[in-house]
Design a protein around this motif. Sequence first.
Motif, PDB file in Angstrom:
ATOM      1  N   CYS A 327       0.800  -1.433  -0.029  1.00  0.00           N
ATOM      2  CA  CYS A 327      -0.101  -0.104  -0.022  1.00  0.00           C
ATOM      3  C   CYS A 327       0.819   1.459   0.017  1.00  0.00           C
ATOM      4  CB  CYS A 327      -1.025   0.036   1.269  1.00  0.00           C
ATOM      5  SG  CYS A 327      -2.187  -0.972   1.237  1.00  0.00           S
ATOM      6  N   ASN A 328       1.980   1.130   0.588  1.00  0.00           N
ATOM      7  CA  ASN A 328       2.881   2.430   0.486  1.00  0.00           C
ATOM      8  C   ASN A 328       3.446   2.554  -0.692  1.00  0.00           C
ATOM      9  OD1 ASN A 328       3.464   3.613   3.227  1.00  0.00           O
ATOM     10  ND2 ASN A 328       4.204   1.936   4.000  1.00  0.00           N
ATOM     11  N   GLU A 329       3.859   1.523  -1.514  1.00  0.00           N
ATOM     12  CA  GLU A 329       4.393   1.680  -2.814  1.00  0.00           C
ATOM     13  C   GLU A 329       3.477   2.329  -3.754  1.00  0.00           C
ATOM     14  OE1 GLU A 329       5.550  -2.330  -3.912  1.00  0.00           O
ATOM     15  OE2 GLU A 329       7.141  -2.526  -2.203  1.00  0.00           O
ATOM     16  N   THR A 330       2.128   1.909  -3.686  1.00  0.00           N
ATOM     17  CA  THR A 330       0.846   2.393  -4.416  1.00  0.00           C
ATOM     18  C   THR A 330       0.510   3.643  -3.850  1.00  0.00           C
ATOM     19  OG1 THR A 330      -0.575   1.202  -3.465  1.00  0.00           O
ATOM     20  CG2 THR A 330       0.455   0.168  -5.278  1.00  0.00           C
ATOM     21  N   GLY A 331       1.018   4.373  -2.857  1.00  0.00           N
ATOM     22  CA  GLY A 331       0.673   5.655  -2.516  1.00  0.00           C
ATOM     23  C   GLY A 331      -0.888   5.621  -2.022  1.00  0.00           C
ATOM     24  N   SER A 332      -1.267   4.447  -1.595  1.00  0.00           N
ATOM     25  CA  SER A 332      -2.816   4.399  -0.935  1.00  0.00           C
ATOM     26  C   SER A 332      -2.883   5.190   0.393  1.00  0.00           C
ATOM     27  CB  SER A 332      -3.113   2.909  -0.689  1.00  0.00           C
ATOM     28  OG  SER A 332      -4.179   2.810   0.463  1.00  0.00           O
ATOM     29  N   PRO A 333      -3.927   5.869   0.395  1.00  0.00           N
ATOM     30  CA  PRO A 333      -4.093   6.800   1.698  1.00  0.00           C
ATOM     31  C   PRO A 333      -4.631   6.110   2.926  1.00  0.00           C
ATOM     32  CG  PRO A 333      -6.031   7.069   0.134  1.00  0.00           C
ATOM     33  CD  PRO A 333      -5.102   6.231  -0.479  1.00  0.00           C
ATOM     34  N   HIS A 334      -4.764   4.517   2.757  1.00  0.00           N
ATOM     35  CA  HIS A 334      -5.232   3.882   3.683  1.00  0.00           C
ATOM     36  C   HIS A 334      -4.039   2.898   4.429  1.00  0.00           C
ATOM     37  CE1 HIS A 334      -9.296   5.099   2.458  1.00  0.00           C
ATOM     38  NE2 HIS A 334      -8.921   4.501   1.287  1.00  0.00           N
ATOM     39  N   PHE A 359      -3.305  -3.910  -4.276  1.00  0.00           N
ATOM     40  CA  PHE A 359      -2.503  -4.896  -5.425  1.00  0.00           C
ATOM     41  C   PHE A 359      -2.985  -4.828  -6.603  1.00  0.00           C
ATOM     42  CE2 PHE A 359      -1.581  -6.592  -1.138  1.00  0.00           C
ATOM     43  CZ  PHE A 359      -0.447  -7.252  -1.106  1.00  0.00           C
ATOM     44  N   PHE A 360      -4.326  -4.334  -6.982  1.00  0.00           N
ATOM     45  CA  PHE A 360      -4.728  -4.598  -8.252  1.00  0.00           C
ATOM     46  C   PHE A 360      -5.156  -3.216  -8.770  1.00  0.00           C
ATOM     47  CE2 PHE A 360      -5.373  -8.670  -6.073  1.00  0.00           C
ATOM     48  CZ  PHE A 360      -4.605  -9.371  -6.848  1.00  0.00           C
ATOM     49  N   GLY A 361      -4.933  -2.327  -8.372  1.00  0.00           N
ATOM     50  CA  GLY A 361      -5.289  -0.759  -8.919  1.00  0.00           C
ATOM     51  C   GLY A 361      -6.538  -0.417  -8.233  1.00  0.00           C
ATOM     52  N   PRO A 362      -6.741   1.067  -8.468  1.00  0.00           N
ATOM     53  CA  PRO A 362      -7.926   1.791  -7.941  1.00  0.00           C
ATOM     54  C   PRO A 362      -9.089   1.271  -8.639  1.00  0.00           C
ATOM     55  CG  PRO A 362      -6.296   3.392  -8.747  1.00  0.00           C
ATOM     56  CD  PRO A 362      -5.805   1.998  -9.292  1.00  0.00           C
ATOM     57  N   ALA A 363      -9.048   0.776  -9.946  1.00  0.00           N
ATOM     58  CA  ALA A 363     -10.296   0.229 -10.470  1.00  0.00           C
ATOM     59  C   ALA A 363     -10.937  -0.959  -9.523  1.00  0.00           C
ATOM     60  CB  ALA A 363     -10.127  -0.185 -11.829  1.00  0.00           C
TER      61      ALA A 363
END
Length: 467
Positions: A327-334, A359-363
């Motif tokens: 989640c850190n790598e993808t910049g997730s706010p959660h 893991f699989f994108g915002p979509a």
Amino acid sequence: MKTKHNDELLEESPPQQNGATQASPDIYSPASPVLQDEPISTYFEEKVPIPDDVTKMFSFRKLWAFSGPGFLMSIAYLDPGNIESDLQSGAKAGFKLLWVLLGATIIGLLLQRLAARLGVVTGMHLAEVCNRHYPTVPRIFLWLMVELAIIGSDMQEVIGCAIALNLLSVGRIPLWAGVLITIIDTFVFLFLDKYGLRKLEAFFGFLITTMALSFGYEYVRVGPDQSEVLKGMFVPYCSGCGPAQLGQAVGIVGAVIMPHNIYLHSALVKSREINRANKEEVKEANAYYFIESSIALFISFLVNVFVVAVFAEAFYGKTNMQVSQKCNETGSPHTELFPTNNETLEVDIYKGGVVLGCFFGPAALYIWAIGILAAGQSSTMTGTYSGQFVMEGFLNLRWSRFSRVLLTRSIAIFPTLLVAVFEDVQHLTGMNDFLNVLQSMQLPFALIPILTFTSLTSLMNDFANGL
């Protein structure tokens, strides 16, 4: 409505000759206590006609005419409580509990078949039959237990909708606001049945399609191992399982088989024009309803399998540290949802959407939220109808749907709103586990009456259960 009700009474009355009652072989026994009192009418203001087709053993036109009640019933197998049970099953036990899901769905189908048969043969739903046969005290107790199950289910649906709105708005709609929004949207959807029964059934079909496409997308995106899916489904094993997996297996049964759904299905089948004085018509209606219910529950089973398989493939055995890093790598706010430790990941319908997004994108996150929202909205509607049938049947109390929704939803929203305001999302979703246990505890209050009444020859005649 009154005229139609009187016509039904005339149809049910046994023929009179010289002041004596004579039983016809094609009319159900007048000795049955069901026919001693005037039946309670339900809310249906229209009945769907069944086309005549005497040339075929099986008719798709007739199947289409009978289609609707089974799909409305199947929505209870896809509510947010079920979805949470599915994802936790996949995350905690992998594919190992799919056979429990399959078994619970088959048992559910057999119970729904009994419910439909009771409604078709007697012309009354389960709550009305309970009203005729049980004394006041057990009848009131049964009603309270079923209402408790309905309120518990309604709370799960409120939680699901609030979480879905929070995810779709990227946190802009707080959970307490999502809980309040569910009050408004339910009343809006209730106006749909003013446009006719078939249009209402079509709308529910649209919501089921939305869920199938949403969770089907997640399944294709994650790409589970098909051999593992089939093995988990048809080989009853659970090697290396402990108390957590056993508890999850019990939770699956409680989440899949909803007690109030049995009451609901026995009422929904009354929406078709069936001449109950004609044994062949009754037999045919039972057959078509069983086919329709089988198709509907097969679709709901596939959707549940999609959810279990997605979390089994992607997140079984994952640790909080692994998810937090991703989640850190993808910049997730959660990211703060996942502590940086090596404990096994625990997910719910909120965290489930977050980890899918990581893991699989915002979509994947947004499509997951759309599926949860469709599940919550559709289940809310069916819960409302089952509540109305139960109240009418047990108490002979006729409320408008508006009043009925206001009562049930107010009771369901009050504790949910308190948790949403004063606690965090983990406490809110944690309520689902308790509510699934509550549903399983309420199950006997539907199982015992439906098994009892469908086994009574005096009530069901030739359609009573065999040994």
